[in-house]
Design a protein around this motif. Structure first.
Motif, PDB file in Angstrom:
ATOM      1  N   VAL A  24       0.837  -1.199   0.000  1.00 43.42           N
ATOM      2  CA  VAL A  24       0.000   0.000   0.000  1.00 43.42           C
ATOM      3  C   VAL A  24       0.872   1.250   0.000  1.00 43.42           C
ATOM      4  O   VAL A  24       1.700   1.462   0.887  1.00 43.42           O
ATOM      5  N   LEU A  25       0.709   2.061  -1.051  1.00 42.07           N
ATOM      6  CA  LEU A  25       1.425   3.327  -1.197  1.00 42.07           C
ATOM      7  C   LEU A  25       2.950   3.155  -1.180  1.00 42.07           C
ATOM      8  O   LEU A  25       3.695   4.063  -0.801  1.00 42.07           O
ATOM      9  N   ASP A  26       3.426   1.981  -1.624  1.00 39.08           N
ATOM     10  CA  ASP A  26       4.872   1.776  -1.758  1.00 39.08           C
ATOM     11  C   ASP A  26       5.424   2.797  -2.752  1.00 39.08           C
ATOM     12  O   ASP A  26       4.839   3.029  -3.816  1.00 39.08           O
TER      13      ASP A  26
ATOM     14  N   PRO B 125       6.559  -4.381  -5.360  1.00 39.99           N
ATOM     15  CA  PRO B 125       5.325  -5.074  -4.981  1.00 39.99           C
ATOM     16  C   PRO B 125       4.355  -5.119  -6.163  1.00 39.99           C
ATOM     17  O   PRO B 125       4.135  -4.098  -6.837  1.00 39.99           O
ATOM     18  N   PRO B 126       3.770  -6.284  -6.418  1.00 37.39           N
ATOM     19  CA  PRO B 126       2.852  -6.411  -7.556  1.00 37.39           C
ATOM     20  C   PRO B 126       1.453  -5.868  -7.261  1.00 37.39           C
ATOM     21  O   PRO B 126       0.580  -5.949  -8.129  1.00 37.39           O
TER      22      PRO B 126
ATOM     23  N   PRO C 237      -2.084   0.855  -7.599  1.00 41.49           N
ATOM     24  CA  PRO C 237      -3.321   1.186  -6.889  1.00 41.49           C
ATOM     25  C   PRO C 237      -4.166  -0.036  -6.535  1.00 41.49           C
ATOM     26  O   PRO C 237      -5.079   0.068  -5.736  1.00 41.49           O
ATOM     27  N   ASN C 238      -3.890  -1.199  -7.161  1.00 39.09           N
ATOM     28  CA  ASN C 238      -4.756  -2.358  -6.955  1.00 39.09           C
ATOM     29  C   ASN C 238      -4.425  -3.038  -5.633  1.00 39.09           C
ATOM     30  O   ASN C 238      -3.254  -3.298  -5.327  1.00 39.09           O
ATOM     31  N   PRO C 239      -5.434  -3.362  -4.822  1.00 39.88           N
ATOM     32  CA  PRO C 239      -5.156  -3.991  -3.525  1.00 39.88           C
ATOM     33  C   PRO C 239      -4.577  -5.391  -3.680  1.00 39.88           C
ATOM     34  O   PRO C 239      -4.779  -6.059  -4.702  1.00 39.88           O
TER      35      PRO C 239
ATOM     36  N   ASN D 107       2.930 -13.312   0.791  1.00 38.89           N
ATOM     37  CA  ASN D 107       4.193 -13.493   0.064  1.00 38.89           C
ATOM     38  C   ASN D 107       5.113 -12.300   0.268  1.00 38.89           C
ATOM     39  O   ASN D 107       6.326 -12.456   0.469  1.00 38.89           O
ATOM     40  N   GLY D 108       4.533 -11.100   0.235  1.00 44.33           N
ATOM     41  CA  GLY D 108       5.349  -9.907   0.411  1.00 44.33           C
ATOM     42  C   GLY D 108       5.714  -9.658   1.857  1.00 44.33           C
ATOM     43  O   GLY D 108       6.862  -9.319   2.170  1.00 44.33           O
ATOM     44  N   LEU D 109       4.736  -9.827   2.758  1.00 40.83           N
ATOM     45  CA  LEU D 109       4.990  -9.546   4.170  1.00 40.83           C
ATOM     46  C   LEU D 109       6.069 -10.458   4.742  1.00 40.83           C
ATOM     47  O   LEU D 109       6.894 -10.025   5.562  1.00 40.83           O
ATOM     48  N   LEU D 110       6.092 -11.701   4.301  1.00 40.03           N
ATOM     49  CA  LEU D 110       7.081 -12.644   4.819  1.00 40.03           C
ATOM     50  C   LEU D 110       8.493 -12.322   4.338  1.00 40.03           C
ATOM     51  O   LEU D 110       9.466 -12.878   4.851  1.00 40.03           O
ATOM     52  N   GLN D 111       8.598 -11.434   3.367  1.00 36.21           N
ATOM     53  CA  GLN D 111       9.914 -10.966   2.934  1.00 36.21           C
ATOM     54  C   GLN D 111      10.285  -9.630   3.582  1.00 36.21           C
ATOM     55  O   GLN D 111      11.421  -9.179   3.453  1.00 36.21           O
TER      56      GLN D 111
END
Length: 570
Positions: A187-189, A211-212, A216-218, A226-230
């Motif tokens: 979000v807002l990366d 981040p894929p 703007p897409n959630p 997948n992203g949080l674990l990195q």
């Protein structure tokens, strides 16, 4: 106008603090020093405060620091059906083609991170507090798998800088921002503005580093984990509060797993329907219901947080926010003991007057007598909000704003309101307590026993004389406490919060003046909490008092319980 309002706040807060700063250190217990005031809509002291608050909000919105933001404000208490104060202001820079043309208590705003409060309320309605002691891996299979892999990999297990040890993270730590995990994923990366970032000196990113989703897409659940674990941990668990939206997305997944219901279904079933809310939404409502600022208002109204909605996606009105606040203060959605346990700090911050709960942002006012305000603020783009509750008074307020720099404007409005509201509530509670409890209480037999109670410049109810069977009990208590100077001794009664039909409980504090040998925390801190029930006679505390009331709630007697006698009010 900003300088005027800043000075006004400073003067008001200084006056609020000075009464205690210039008075003896009475050291009351944490909590109210009088029972919460009632019937505030007919209380003259409170009515004056409402006029003053309305006046200063009028000034700051008409041509002052709040004039460019549409704003809606309500003050409410736990029992009064309508608002104690209702204020709304419509800024010129709104899109009246898309949204409302006039802001009122039913106008819908985005409430941003105040959504976290709604999420925790859902937990308390559905499950109570027990889940907050549980490890999050018990309810989230993705995190359970990550924790297991980490446990079996010696290199990663020893690497606390790159990997979150999810097996250590409790649900309570997530709820109180003590999990030490990333704020968001996707979000807002800032990778969404890569060219500008590179011009500012940041390196180009590889496609795998971007981040894929989220801007703007959630993100889907799979993409999120997948992203949080990195993502790297920020701090160890339970070391210092670090704000996290991702924590509440995880909590919502856990709640859905525990209840086998979607978050939106739970919100409707557990809060919206029981409280009769008509202006609260989880998915984006029609713009015609809301206030839409000209500057990016439509973009932020429609900005989709997806599964991060439990952290910041809810839409609501001041009427509905006040109704939620009333439900919390009155414990109408879950038992009072749960409310008391929940409305406590989980951790300090580096500000002595600011603590964190789940998800409370707890601000303390006053000096000798701290008043803790349990608040939650939120921001999403051009929308900002706050709800603030004073459990000591059973009163709260909410502020919703739309426009630029909304967070600062909501904070300013909250300061303005608090500077006038809290002293008025203290004064109303004191005046009502004096009218209800002060007076002479005497025995109906020939024992010549009596108690005289009043209020003065100090907190609580002051016992000015106390005779039992012709014995001066104040002198007796001084003897028990090894006090020789009457000017250093006083007996003050404070409400305990315990009530029975026709009775209300108080406890007495009777500390002599504190030592002046030092001015550090070990010598100057209030330790009266250690002395409560410290002297008992026949298994009854010397400090225990109970007032009797008739069926109309009128106080007609007092029981100093250690004396096993009842004195009637004359």
């Amino acid at each position: 106008m900003l300088s005027f309002t800043t000075s006004f706040i400073s003067i008001s807060l200084a006056l609020f603090s000075s009464a205690s700063a210039q008075s003896p250190n009475y050291c009351p217990l944490l909590g109210p020093v009088y029972p919460p005031p009632t019937d505030l809509s007919n209380d003259p002291t409170f009515a004056t405060a409402v006029l003053d608050i309305t006046s200063i909000l009028d000034q700051t919105t008409s041509n002052g620091s709040l004039s460019k933001n549409s704003i809606s404000v309500q003050i409410f208490d736990a029992t009064h059906a309508g608002p104690l104060l209702n204020f709304a202001y419509t800024a010129n820079n709104i899109n009246t083609t898309l949204g409302v043309s006039t802001v009122d208590q039913d106008t819908v705003f985005r409430v941003g991170s105040v959504s976290k409060l709604w999420t925790i309320v859902l937990f308390l309605v559905e499950e109570g507090l027990w889940p907050f002691q549980e490890p999050i891996v018990r309810f989230i299979p993705e995190l359970h798998e990550a924790a297991s892999k980490l446990q079996w990999d010696p290199r990663k297990r020893r690497d606390a800088i790159d990997y979150v040890h999810w097996g250590e993270v409790s649900m309570g730590e997530l709820a109180s921002h003590l999990a030490g995990i990333a704020r968001d994923y996707g979000v807002l990366d800032l990778s969404g503005m890569a060219s500008q970032m590179e011009q500012l000196g940041f390196p180009p990113l590889q496609p795998s580093e971007i981040p894929p989703c989220g801007n703007p897409n959630p993100c889907s659940r799979e993409q999120f984990f997948n992203g949080l674990l990195q993502s790297h941990p920020i701090v160890p668990t339970s070391s210092t509060p670090v704000y996290s939206n991702a924590a509440f997305q995880i909590l919502a997944y856990a709640l859905e797993a525990m209840t086998d219901q979607s978050y939106e279904e739970l919100l409707q079933r557990d809060i919206i329907a029981p409280l009769g809310l008509n202006g609260t939404y989880y998915t984006t409502p029609n713009t015609s219901l809301g206030v839409i600022p000209n500057d990016s208002g439509e973009y932020w109204w429609n900005f989709d947080l997806g599964d991060e909605g439990p952290a910041g996606g809810i839409y609501s009105s001041t009427r509905d926010m006040a109704t939620l606040g009333q439900a919390i203060l009155s414990s109408s959605l879950f038992p009072k003991f749960i409310t008391r346990r929940w409305m406590k700090p989980a951790t300090h911050t580096s500000s002595l007057d600011y603590s964190v709960g789940a998800p409370w942002e707890i601000v303390s006012f006053g000096d000798e007598r701290p008043i803790d305000i349990y608040s939650k603020a939120g921001d999403i783009g051009t929308y900002s909000s706050i709800i603030a509750l004073s459990p000591d008074h059973n009163v709260g307020f909410t502020v919703l704003a739309a426009g630029a720099d909304g967070h600062a404007k909501v904070a300013l409005a909250s300061d303005l309101i608090s500077a006038l509201l809290l002293p008025a509530l203290e004064a109303s509670a004191k005046n009502q307590a004096a009218a209800r409890y002060a007076g002479e209480y005497t025995a109906t037999d020939s024992t010549n026993s009596s108690i005289a109670i009043t209020t003065d410049d100090g907190p609580g109810l002051l016992i000015t004389s106390w005779v039992n069977n012709r014995t001066d009990m104040i002198q007796s208590l001084m003897t028990l406490g090894h006090v020789s100077d009457p000017s250093t001794f006083g007996i003050r009664l404070y409400p305990t919060g315990l009530e029975s039909p026709g009775q209300i409980s108080f406890r007495a504090l009777m500390p002599p003046s504190l030592s002046t040998a030092g001015n550090g925390p070990f010598t100057s801190s209030c330790i009266t909490w250690v002395t409560v029930d410290g002297q008992v006679y026949g298994n009854v505390g010397i400090d225990e008092f109970v007032f009797n009331m008739d069926e109309r709630g009128v106080v007609n007697g007092i029981i100093p319980r250690v004396l096993r006698t009842t004195l009637r009010k004359t």
